[in-house]
Design a protein around this motif. Structure first.
Motif, PDB file in Angstrom:
ATOM      1  N   ASP A  63       0.740  -1.209  -0.035  1.00 27.21           N
ATOM      2  CA  ASP A  63       0.096  -0.053   0.068  1.00 27.21           C
ATOM      3  C   ASP A  63       0.909   1.065  -0.030  1.00 27.21           C
ATOM      4  O   ASP A  63       1.922   1.308   0.400  1.00 27.21           O
ATOM      5  N   PRO A  64       0.257   2.522  -0.394  1.00 24.04           N
ATOM      6  CA  PRO A  64       1.116   3.449  -0.486  1.00 24.04           C
ATOM      7  C   PRO A  64       1.518   3.975   1.155  1.00 24.04           C
ATOM      8  O   PRO A  64       0.699   3.481   2.162  1.00 24.04           O
ATOM      9  N   LEU A  65       2.600   4.501   1.387  1.00 26.66           N
ATOM     10  CA  LEU A  65       3.100   4.850   2.792  1.00 26.66           C
ATOM     11  C   LEU A  65       2.108   5.436   3.670  1.00 26.66           C
ATOM     12  O   LEU A  65       2.162   5.209   4.675  1.00 26.66           O
ATOM     13  N   PRO A  66       1.520   6.551   3.303  1.00 29.25           N
ATOM     14  CA  PRO A  66       0.584   7.247   4.192  1.00 29.25           C
ATOM     15  C   PRO A  66      -0.481   6.280   4.604  1.00 29.25           C
ATOM     16  O   PRO A  66      -0.892   6.263   5.737  1.00 29.25           O
ATOM     17  N   VAL A  67      -1.074   5.123   3.774  1.00 29.60           N
ATOM     18  CA  VAL A  67      -2.089   4.327   4.139  1.00 29.60           C
ATOM     19  C   VAL A  67      -1.283   3.288   5.178  1.00 29.60           C
ATOM     20  O   VAL A  67      -1.814   3.266   6.435  1.00 29.60           O
ATOM     21  N   GLN A  68      -0.144   3.019   4.883  1.00 31.58           N
ATOM     22  CA  GLN A  68       0.701   2.150   5.966  1.00 31.58           C
ATOM     23  C   GLN A  68       0.829   2.601   7.215  1.00 31.58           C
ATOM     24  O   GLN A  68       0.719   2.082   8.234  1.00 31.58           O
ATOM     25  N   TYR A  69       1.366   4.231   7.219  1.00 30.93           N
ATOM     26  CA  TYR A  69       1.342   4.798   8.447  1.00 30.93           C
ATOM     27  C   TYR A  69       0.401   4.853   9.130  1.00 30.93           C
ATOM     28  O   TYR A  69       0.300   4.616  10.424  1.00 30.93           O
ATOM     29  N   GLU A  70      -0.744   5.107   8.588  1.00 37.04           N
ATOM     30  CA  GLU A  70      -2.079   5.330   9.269  1.00 37.04           C
ATOM     31  C   GLU A  70      -2.299   4.110   9.972  1.00 37.04           C
ATOM     32  O   GLU A  70      -2.682   4.022  11.002  1.00 37.04           O
ATOM     33  N   ARG A  71      -2.255   2.871   9.190  1.00 37.00           N
ATOM     34  CA  ARG A  71      -2.763   1.368   9.788  1.00 37.00           C
ATOM     35  C   ARG A  71      -1.807   1.265  11.265  1.00 37.00           C
ATOM     36  O   ARG A  71      -1.924   0.684  11.944  1.00 37.00           O
ATOM     37  N   LEU A  72      -0.292   1.343  10.905  1.00 30.61           N
ATOM     38  CA  LEU A  72       0.628   1.237  11.900  1.00 30.61           C
ATOM     39  C   LEU A  72       0.205   1.988  13.030  1.00 30.61           C
ATOM     40  O   LEU A  72       0.149   1.394  14.205  1.00 30.61           O
ATOM     41  N   MET A  73      -0.023   3.248  13.001  1.00 22.44           N
ATOM     42  CA  MET A  73      -0.439   4.213  14.012  1.00 22.44           C
ATOM     43  C   MET A  73      -1.582   3.363  14.804  1.00 22.44           C
ATOM     44  O   MET A  73      -1.654   3.347  16.147  1.00 22.44           O
ATOM     45  N   LYS A  74      -2.583   3.186  14.165  1.00 22.37           N
ATOM     46  CA  LYS A  74      -3.761   2.742  14.690  1.00 22.37           C
ATOM     47  C   LYS A  74      -3.486   1.378  15.279  1.00 22.37           C
ATOM     48  O   LYS A  74      -3.759   1.126  16.521  1.00 22.37           O
ATOM     49  N   GLU A  75      -2.690   0.520  14.887  1.00 19.00           N
ATOM     50  CA  GLU A  75      -2.150  -0.688  15.495  1.00 19.00           C
ATOM     51  C   GLU A  75      -1.272  -0.397  16.815  1.00 19.00           C
ATOM     52  O   GLU A  75      -1.685  -1.134  17.823  1.00 19.00           O
ATOM     53  N   ILE A  76      -0.630   0.563  16.704  1.00 12.81           N
ATOM     54  CA  ILE A  76       0.242   0.892  18.027  1.00 12.81           C
ATOM     55  C   ILE A  76      -0.656   1.443  19.176  1.00 12.81           C
ATOM     56  O   ILE A  76      -0.511   1.041  20.241  1.00 12.81           O
ATOM     57  N   LEU A  77      -1.526   2.420  18.723  1.00  7.61           N
ATOM     58  CA  LEU A  77      -2.275   3.083  19.813  1.00  7.61           C
ATOM     59  C   LEU A  77      -3.589   2.131  20.238  1.00  7.61           C
ATOM     60  O   LEU A  77      -3.772   2.326  21.356  1.00  7.61           O
ATOM     61  N   SER A  78      -3.833   1.271  19.472  1.00  3.34           N
ATOM     62  CA  SER A  78      -4.904   0.285  20.035  1.00  3.34           C
ATOM     63  C   SER A  78      -4.533  -0.666  20.564  1.00  3.34           C
ATOM     64  O   SER A  78      -5.126  -1.839  21.367  1.00  3.34           O
ATOM     65  N   GLY A  79      -2.961  -0.931  20.712  1.00  2.00           N
ATOM     66  CA  GLY A  79      -2.311  -1.990  21.597  1.00  2.00           C
ATOM     67  C   GLY A  79      -2.427  -3.333  20.729  1.00  2.00           C
ATOM     68  O   GLY A  79      -2.322  -4.554  21.455  1.00  2.00           O
ATOM     69  N   GLU A  80      -2.219  -3.215  19.364  1.00  2.11           N
ATOM     70  CA  GLU A  80      -2.211  -4.502  18.590  1.00  2.11           C
ATOM     71  C   GLU A  80      -1.036  -5.073  18.502  1.00  2.11           C
ATOM     72  O   GLU A  80      -0.663  -6.263  18.029  1.00  2.11           O
ATOM     73  N   VAL A  81       0.257  -4.312  18.831  1.00  4.37           N
ATOM     74  CA  VAL A  81       1.349  -4.594  18.434  1.00  4.37           C
ATOM     75  C   VAL A  81       1.978  -5.539  19.491  1.00  4.37           C
ATOM     76  O   VAL A  81       1.841  -5.277  20.832  1.00  4.37           O
ATOM     77  N   ASN A  82       2.638  -6.855  19.320  1.00  9.24           N
ATOM     78  CA  ASN A  82       2.805  -7.730  20.252  1.00  9.24           C
ATOM     79  C   ASN A  82       4.388  -7.834  20.210  1.00  9.24           C
ATOM     80  O   ASN A  82       5.049  -7.556  19.121  1.00  9.24           O
ATOM     81  N   CYS A  83       4.861  -8.029  21.424  1.00  9.11           N
ATOM     82  CA  CYS A  83       6.280  -8.676  21.519  1.00  9.11           C
ATOM     83  C   CYS A  83       6.507  -9.833  21.191  1.00  9.11           C
ATOM     84  O   CYS A  83       5.526 -10.870  21.339  1.00  9.11           O
ATOM     85  N   PHE A  84       7.399 -10.199  20.183  1.00  4.52           N
ATOM     86  CA  PHE A  84       7.667 -11.628  19.637  1.00  4.52           C
ATOM     87  C   PHE A  84       7.787 -12.795  20.789  1.00  4.52           C
ATOM     88  O   PHE A  84       7.011 -13.507  20.714  1.00  4.52           O
ATOM     89  N   ASN A  85       8.583 -12.390  21.651  1.00  2.73           N
ATOM     90  CA  ASN A  85       8.684 -13.406  22.648  1.00  2.73           C
ATOM     91  C   ASN A  85       8.236 -13.008  24.104  1.00  2.73           C
ATOM     92  O   ASN A  85       8.557 -13.261  25.125  1.00  2.73           O
ATOM     93  N   GLY A  86       7.053 -12.368  24.136  1.00  2.99           N
ATOM     94  CA  GLY A  86       6.489 -11.680  25.691  1.00  2.99           C
ATOM     95  C   GLY A  86       7.174 -10.448  25.978  1.00  2.99           C
ATOM     96  O   GLY A  86       8.569 -10.336  25.432  1.00  2.99           O
ATOM     97  N   CYS A  87       6.764  -9.607  26.436  1.00  7.82           N
ATOM     98  CA  CYS A  87       7.152  -8.322  26.811  1.00  7.82           C
ATOM     99  C   CYS A  87       8.068  -8.277  28.043  1.00  7.82           C
ATOM    100  O   CYS A  87       8.678  -7.463  28.474  1.00  7.82           O
ATOM    101  N   ASP A  88       8.038  -9.369  28.948  1.00 12.80           N
ATOM    102  CA  ASP A  88       8.548  -9.166  30.265  1.00 12.80           C
ATOM    103  C   ASP A  88       9.996  -9.404  30.100  1.00 12.80           C
ATOM    104  O   ASP A  88      10.402 -10.696  29.846  1.00 12.80           O
ATOM    105  N   PRO A  89      10.892  -8.315  30.094  1.00 12.87           N
ATOM    106  CA  PRO A  89      12.546  -8.461  30.083  1.00 12.87           C
ATOM    107  C   PRO A  89      13.016  -9.288  31.257  1.00 12.87           C
ATOM    108  O   PRO A  89      14.107  -9.792  30.903  1.00 12.87           O
ATOM    109  N   THR A  90      12.445  -9.712  32.464  1.00  8.35           N
ATOM    110  CA  THR A  90      12.963 -10.527  33.183  1.00  8.35           C
ATOM    111  C   THR A  90      12.750 -11.895  33.177  1.00  8.35           C
ATOM    112  O   THR A  90      13.462 -12.529  33.605  1.00  8.35           O
ATOM    113  N   GLU A  91      11.913 -12.191  32.110  1.00  2.00           N
ATOM    114  CA  GLU A  91      11.587 -13.484  31.927  1.00  2.00           C
ATOM    115  C   GLU A  91      12.143 -13.882  30.752  1.00  2.00           C
ATOM    116  O   GLU A  91      12.013 -13.438  29.704  1.00  2.00           O
TER     117      GLU A  91
END
Lengths: 334, 319
Positions: A63-91
């Motif tokens: 997709d054109p970059l602005p579309v991708q930007y918008e989608r990425l920001m939506k994902e980030i702000l709505s909390g849909e981005v995940n850590c690959f191996n879990g986010c707990d750095p102590t684990e």
């Protein structure tokens, strides 16, 4: 006042959006296939051209970059981005489930807030106290001694201080906890014990800098006409200092405090939390940096920039509330 | 007598500042002479490990790293002067090489900062109007972000995309990355005060006279305005240099700068922390070296400021 606050918040919003665009573009330029953001956001689906095409189709990588930007920001702000191996750095369990970066960030934020707020209070309190000692004895021996001590404190990098405090006081001599964090609401004493060394490491250099800045500012104020008038009226030295010198002399340093406070969230927090094993946003960011887990790095960069921008806007508004002159001058430059 | 010579004279009479200059000069010489020290005195390199070799201490042979994995402490003799690290490498040699790397990165970064910030400030202050507002907003944007976070992000991107930028090939872990990143991050810290100064000079008669005399804009900037900026640049550069070296160590500590086995202050701090129980001398040595370096530089900066008698610039360590 409200108009100023509105303008300042609008500028904060613009800054945050600009920062997110820059972050997006920066990470988009990474050409190496293995690490390409598009690739990683496609999850584990990397490999040959066919899977690339499928991922591109599924995640809209063409997709054109602005579309991708918008989608990425939506994902980030709505909390849909995940850590690959879990986010707990102590684990270190590599099999742990993917976890939402936003959830992990929100969970880690109180730790960092405790660190930054406590260190800020210590730095400002200590700096102010030292500056007052100097100002009362201006030109004297005590003044010179304290000024020299402040310069020394200011010149010790907090990275070195943190490493030494942790390595010796916590690890070798076992005087204070090695790592971890206890919420204030759970056990105030343990909360204090876990944060004491990080606070000292983060605050001491700033305290030294503040002592000098405040001293210079107070000495400048003390020479002004209104102070002489106050003395001529027969006010006691104590009253002159408190009502006429401190009130005006503290305004210039306040801008610096505000800048440092907002910068702390992406500054010393990163290494202080790593060294002291505090599970805050700094450790979270550092952990995703170490594992080069790109989607969380980008998400965290955006969350952190929001925190920084909001913190600096709030501080500016507070300063403007205390100093009416700023309100009229529009957006402050710091 | 110009203000520069006046300041130099005052600086030379400033005992405290001169003491810092001596400390700074000794450190710089030691860092620069690292290869000489390594080959002539210690007889090793920063990457050679001597794990299983015995070293004579007071006539008694001792292992460089004992069978329990404890590295030898300071011997205060030519080889292993400060002891060894966990891999049996000469710590003094690594410290000198590390200082060399960190200082080189810091110096190049600040040179880059000056080269970028000065023209930006001149253009913004000279043309004013739209140029100024674009430049100022750009500076504000960089300034509003913490140097370390910005540095870490830029380094990550550069290290990943490092393969090729046009004809230049950058390898992950190349020193050019922290140099460029630090250089860019500190641009607003220098450009903002300079821009303010140019803005104040711009309406003055000598600038108008030069313009009326038919001087081109670039010439007015370089020959009429630039000479007034040297004082500020001179006062700020040592502080920025110290900050740059500290930022380098923080970046390397976070694995976003120099990478081991190549030593730098940050790499050595990280290694010192990992081995603080078995070999506390590793952490102590690098802490003292880095602190002395920063203290001497801020002492010099303070001396230069006193010599020029300018107001303290609110340059807070941008970590």
């Amino acid at each position: 006042m409200i108009a100023f606050a509105g303008r300042r918040l609008a500028w904060a919003l613009v800054t945050a959006v600009l920062a997110s665009v820059v972050t997006f573009v920066l990470f988009w330029t990474i050409p190496d296939e293995k690490f390409s953001l598009a690739w990683r956001l496609g999850g584990a689906e990397r490999g040959n051209e066919a899977t690339r095409a499928r991922a591109a189709d599924k995640y809209g990588l063409d997709d054109p970059l602005p579309v991708q930007y918008e989608r990425l920001m939506k994902e980030i702000l709505s909390g849909e981005v995940n850590c690959f191996n879990g986010c707990d750095p102590t684990e270190t369990n590599a099999l742990s489930q993917p976890e939402s970066v936003r959830a992990a960030f929100i969970e880690a934020l109180p730790v960092t807030l405790s660190l930054v707020a406590g260190a800020g209070v210590i730095a400002i309190g200590l700096g102010l106290w030292l500056a007052l000692i100097c100002v009362r004895d201006r030109g004297g021996r005590l003044d010179r001694l304290v000024s020299a001590a402040a310069t020394a404190a200011y010149s010790v990098p907090s990275l070195v201080l943190a490493a030494l405090l942790w390595g010796f006081v916590a690890y070798r001599w076992e005087l204070l906890p090695l790592d971890g964090y206890v919420p204030l609401t759970e056990n105030p004493f343990e909360w204090f014990r876990h944060l004491l060394l990080p606070w000292i490491a983060a605050a001491l250099p700033f305290a030294g800098a503040y002592a000098q800045v405040v001293r210079a500012s107070l000495l400048e104020t003390i020479g002004q006409d209104h102070v002489r008038t106050a003395r001529a009226k027969g006010l006691s030295e104590r009253r002159v200092l408190r009502r006429h010198v401190l009130r005006n002399g503290l305004i210039p340093p306040m801008n610096i405090w505000g800048l440092d406070f907002s910068h702390a969230f992406g500054g010393y927090v990163l290494y202080v939390e790593v060294i002291f094993g505090l599970p805050g946003v700094g450790l979270l960011t550092a952990a995703s940096l170490f594992s080069l887990d790109l989607p969380p790095i980008i998400a965290l960069a955006i969350y952190l920039s929001i925190v920084v921008v909001v913190a600096s806007a709030l501080v500016d508004i507070a300063v403007a509330y205390l100093d009416p002159r700023i309100r009229r001058s529009g957006i402050p430059t710091t | 007598m110009g203000p520069g010579r006046h300041a130099l004279r005052r600086f030379r009479r400033d005992r405290a500042a001169l003491a810092y200059v001596v400390v700074f000069a000794v450190l710089m010489l030691a860092f620069l002479a690292a290869p000489l020290y390594a080959s002539l005195v210690a007889g090793t390199t920063p990457s050679d490990n001597h794990l299983t070799e015995p070293v004579g201490v007071n006539g008694e042979p001792q292992f460089v790293v004992s069978t329990d994995g404890v590295p030898i402490g300071p011997t205060w003799q030519p080889d292993f002067f400060l002891g060894a690290d966990q891999n049996g490498r000469d710590l003094m040699v690594r410290l000198l090489y590390g200082g060399r790397t960190s200082v080189l990165i810091g110096a190049c970064a600040i040179a880059l900062t000056v080269v970028i910030a000065t023209p930006l400030a001149l253009a913004a202050g000279y043309f004013r109007g739209r140029t100024d507002s674009i430049v100022s907003r750009l500076l504000d944007l960089i300034w509003s972000f913490p140097a370390l976070l910005l540095g870490v992000l830029l380094s990550t991107v550069l290290a990943l995309s490092g393969a090729q930028i046009g004809p230049i090939t950058i390898q992950a872990g190349a020193k050019v990355i922290p140099m460029t990143v630090i250089g860019i991050v500190y641009v607003p810290y220098l450009a903002r005060p300079l821009r303010g100064q140019v803005l104040a000079l711009r309406p003055q008669p000598f600038v108008e006279a030069a313009r009326a005399g038919g001087m081109s804009s670039p010439r007015v900037m370089s020959s009429e305005l630039l000479p007034h900026l040297w004082t500020t640049i001179l006062v700020l550069t040592p502080l920025l240099f110290a900050n740059a070296v500290v930022l380098e160590s923080a970046l390397s500590f976070l694995a976003a700068g120099v990478r081991p086995p190549e030593p730098s202050f940050g790499v050595l701090i990280s290694a010192g922390l990992d081995n603080v129980v078995l070999a506390p001398h590793m952490l102590i040595a690098v802490s003292i070296a880095l602190t002395l370096f920063v203290v001497s530089l801020s002492g010099i900066a303070e001396g230069i400021r006193r010599a020029f008698d300018t107001q303290a610039v609110d340059l807070v360590h941008g970590q």
